[in-house]
Design a protein around this motif. Structure first.
Motif, PDB file in Angstrom:
ATOM      1  N   GLY A  18       2.274  36.597   9.695  1.00 21.11           N
ATOM      2  CA  GLY A  18       2.729  37.673   8.827  1.00 21.11           C
ATOM      3  C   GLY A  18       1.837  38.888   8.994  1.00 21.11           C
ATOM      4  N   PRO A  19       2.000  39.895   8.169  1.00 20.39           N
ATOM      5  CA  PRO A  19       1.196  41.117   8.298  1.00 20.39           C
ATOM      6  C   PRO A  19      -0.218  40.998   7.729  1.00 20.39           C
ATOM      7  CG  PRO A  19       2.770  41.349   6.509  1.00 20.39           C
ATOM      8  CD  PRO A  19       3.081  40.041   7.174  1.00 20.39           C
ATOM      9  N   GLY A  20      -0.530  39.905   7.010  1.00 20.21           N
ATOM     10  CA  GLY A  20      -1.814  39.808   6.325  1.00 20.21           C
ATOM     11  C   GLY A  20      -3.029  39.810   7.236  1.00 20.21           C
ATOM     12  N   MET A  21      -3.025  38.952   8.263  1.00 20.06           N
ATOM     13  CA  MET A  21      -4.183  38.868   9.153  1.00 20.06           C
ATOM     14  C   MET A  21      -4.392  40.133   9.992  1.00 20.06           C
ATOM     15  SD  MET A  21      -6.059  36.253   8.599  1.00 20.06           S
ATOM     16  CE  MET A  21      -7.066  36.197  10.081  1.00 20.06           C
ATOM     17  N   PRO A  22      -3.338  40.719  10.571  1.00 18.85           N
ATOM     18  CA  PRO A  22      -3.572  41.982  11.278  1.00 18.85           C
ATOM     19  C   PRO A  22      -4.045  43.089  10.356  1.00 18.85           C
ATOM     20  CG  PRO A  22      -1.222  41.412  11.278  1.00 18.85           C
ATOM     21  CD  PRO A  22      -1.974  40.205  10.814  1.00 18.85           C
ATOM     22  N   GLY A  52     -10.912  39.657   1.245  1.00 17.94           N
ATOM     23  CA  GLY A  52     -10.325  38.483   0.618  1.00 17.94           C
ATOM     24  C   GLY A  52      -8.829  38.665   0.460  1.00 17.94           C
ATOM     25  N   LEU A  53      -8.049  37.768   1.033  1.00 22.44           N
ATOM     26  CA  LEU A  53      -6.590  37.828   0.941  1.00 22.44           C
ATOM     27  C   LEU A  53      -6.098  36.793  -0.065  1.00 22.44           C
ATOM     28  CD1 LEU A  53      -5.780  38.027   4.773  1.00 22.44           C
ATOM     29  CD2 LEU A  53      -5.973  39.931   3.156  1.00 22.44           C
ATOM     30  N   VAL A  54      -5.236  37.232  -0.987  1.00 30.24           N
ATOM     31  CA  VAL A  54      -4.681  36.341  -1.999  1.00 30.24           C
ATOM     32  C   VAL A  54      -3.171  36.246  -1.780  1.00 30.24           C
ATOM     33  CG1 VAL A  54      -4.424  35.876  -4.468  1.00 30.24           C
ATOM     34  CG2 VAL A  54      -6.498  37.000  -3.620  1.00 30.24           C
ATOM     35  N   PRO A  55      -2.711  35.258  -1.015  1.00 30.25           N
ATOM     36  CA  PRO A  55      -1.273  35.128  -0.746  1.00 30.25           C
ATOM     37  C   PRO A  55      -0.503  34.730  -2.002  1.00 30.25           C
ATOM     38  CG  PRO A  55      -2.600  33.868   0.833  1.00 30.25           C
ATOM     39  CD  PRO A  55      -3.493  34.248  -0.295  1.00 30.25           C
ATOM     40  N   CYS A  56       0.636  35.417  -2.229  1.00 30.02           N
ATOM     41  CA  CYS A  56       1.478  35.117  -3.395  1.00 30.02           C
ATOM     42  C   CYS A  56       2.968  35.191  -3.072  1.00 30.02           C
ATOM     43  CB  CYS A  56       1.178  36.101  -4.536  1.00 30.02           C
ATOM     44  SG  CYS A  56      -0.505  36.053  -5.178  1.00 30.02           S
ATOM     45  N   PRO A  97     -19.464  42.742  -2.228  1.00 35.52           N
ATOM     46  CA  PRO A  97     -18.341  41.996  -2.797  1.00 35.52           C
ATOM     47  C   PRO A  97     -17.168  41.914  -1.832  1.00 35.52           C
ATOM     48  CG  PRO A  97     -18.464  44.195  -3.736  1.00 35.52           C
ATOM     49  CD  PRO A  97     -19.698  44.019  -2.912  1.00 35.52           C
ATOM     50  N   LYS A  98     -16.424  40.837  -1.935  1.00 39.73           N
ATOM     51  CA  LYS A  98     -15.180  40.757  -1.177  1.00 39.73           C
ATOM     52  C   LYS A  98     -14.223  41.823  -1.691  1.00 39.73           C
ATOM     53  CE  LYS A  98     -15.089  35.732  -0.257  1.00 39.73           C
ATOM     54  NZ  LYS A  98     -16.175  35.274  -1.152  1.00 39.73           N
ATOM     55  N   GLN A  99     -13.557  42.487  -0.768  1.00 39.30           N
ATOM     56  CA  GLN A  99     -12.521  43.448  -1.120  1.00 39.30           C
ATOM     57  C   GLN A  99     -11.195  42.689  -1.134  1.00 39.30           C
ATOM     58  OE1 GLN A  99     -13.897  46.844  -1.719  1.00 39.30           O
ATOM     59  NE2 GLN A  99     -15.470  45.256  -1.738  1.00 39.30           N
ATOM     60  N   ILE A 100     -10.630  42.508  -2.326  1.00 34.75           N
ATOM     61  CA  ILE A 100      -9.476  41.629  -2.504  1.00 34.75           C
ATOM     62  C   ILE A 100      -8.168  42.396  -2.340  1.00 34.75           C
ATOM     63  CG2 ILE A 100      -8.309  40.037  -4.070  1.00 34.75           C
ATOM     64  CD1 ILE A 100     -11.097  39.143  -3.217  1.00 34.75           C
ATOM     65  N   PHE A 101      -7.261  41.798  -1.579  1.00 32.03           N
ATOM     66  CA  PHE A 101      -5.923  42.359  -1.396  1.00 32.03           C
ATOM     67  C   PHE A 101      -4.900  41.276  -1.732  1.00 32.03           C
ATOM     68  CE2 PHE A 101      -8.776  44.701   1.316  1.00 32.03           C
ATOM     69  CZ  PHE A 101      -8.448  46.017   1.044  1.00 32.03           C
TER      70      PHE A 101
END
Length: 252
Positions: free
Chosen positions: A85-89, A102-106, A19-23
């Protein structure tokens, strides 16, 4: 006599994909990412720590999974120019350990914590996106990465309400997602109105709630506006967030 197997369906020995690990990435502009943005333009320079990878995915504004690349928040924080931003690193630093990310930008720039209260648009949209990201058993929400507070450094009233608002946000997110122990990694801000900057920082560092940890951004390099992190600082913060997640929560 031989057995006719022409109508037999072979049994697959391949395990289902992990499964994707969602953040969830949330808060205000320094989470949305202003690295590389000058005079309302992004320079399109991608540090190696932000390089796209097949195992890193982004949840779009219209609730679809696509390959992740900066600017992650381009279709979320739409009133400003987004960059690194800090998400990709963060994702690149954890992918080899956790697998599919899996990144969920909000995040939305310039927002005070009271705008993230239950019932407000920002909060409800975050919950909607988080729930939509796990509509099948191939996704699991692992943590919220939260960088917010600069907009609350301008008044004593905001300072006095901040701790309660942050603790309520934590409770509401966990309740509404049905994840009572969901990790939340918050960032102690590095900038803001000097009048109450340290007061907000001290509150953030002192919050004592189970599975809430704090990463301190103080000392990270700021752009000329003295508010937003530089590209290099965004990379460093992403790696700090990854270290905090892997240290405190990955084995849980």
């Amino acid at each position: 006599m031989s057995m006719d197997t022409s109508n037999t369906t072979p049994t697959s020995t391949q395990p289902p994909p992990p499964p994707k690990q969602i953040f969830i990435l949330s808060g205000q502009s320094n989470m949305a990412g202003r690295g590389g943005v000058t005079n309302k333009h992004w320079n399109n320079i991608i540090p190696p720590q932000c390089t796209p990878h097949p195992s890193i995915h982004r949840f779009t504004a219209d609730l679809k999974w696509v390959p992740a690349k900066d600017p992650l928040h381009a279709d979320i924080d739409t009133k400003k120019t987004c960059g690194v931003g800090p998400g990709m690193p963060f994702a690149n630093a954890v992918k080899d350990v956790v697998g599919e990310v899996g990144l969920v930008p909000c995040a939305v720039g310039g927002t005070a914590i009271k705008e993230w209260a239950r019932g407000c648009h920002l909060y409800e949209n975050m919950i909607k996106r988080a729930k939509a990201s796990v509509e099948n058993d191939q996704e699991e929400i692992r943590a919220v990465l939260w960088y917010q507070g600069e907009s609350d450094t301008s008044s004593k009233q905001c300072v006095e309400a901040y701790r309660g608002n942050m603790e309520m946000l934590t409770d509401n997110v966990r309740l509404d997602l049905g994840l009572p122990h969901l990790p939340i990694i918050q960032v102690a801000i590095a900038s803001g109105d000097k009048k109450y900057l340290e007061e907000i920082r001290e509150i953030q560092k002192a919050i004592d709630v189970q599975n809430v940890v704090c990463v301190d951004a103080k000392g990270l390099e700021l752009k000329e506006d003295k508010l937003h992190l530089t590209t290099e600082a965004c990379v460093e913060l992403g790696q700090m967030l990854a270290h905090a997640y892997l240290t405190h929560f990955h084995s849980k």
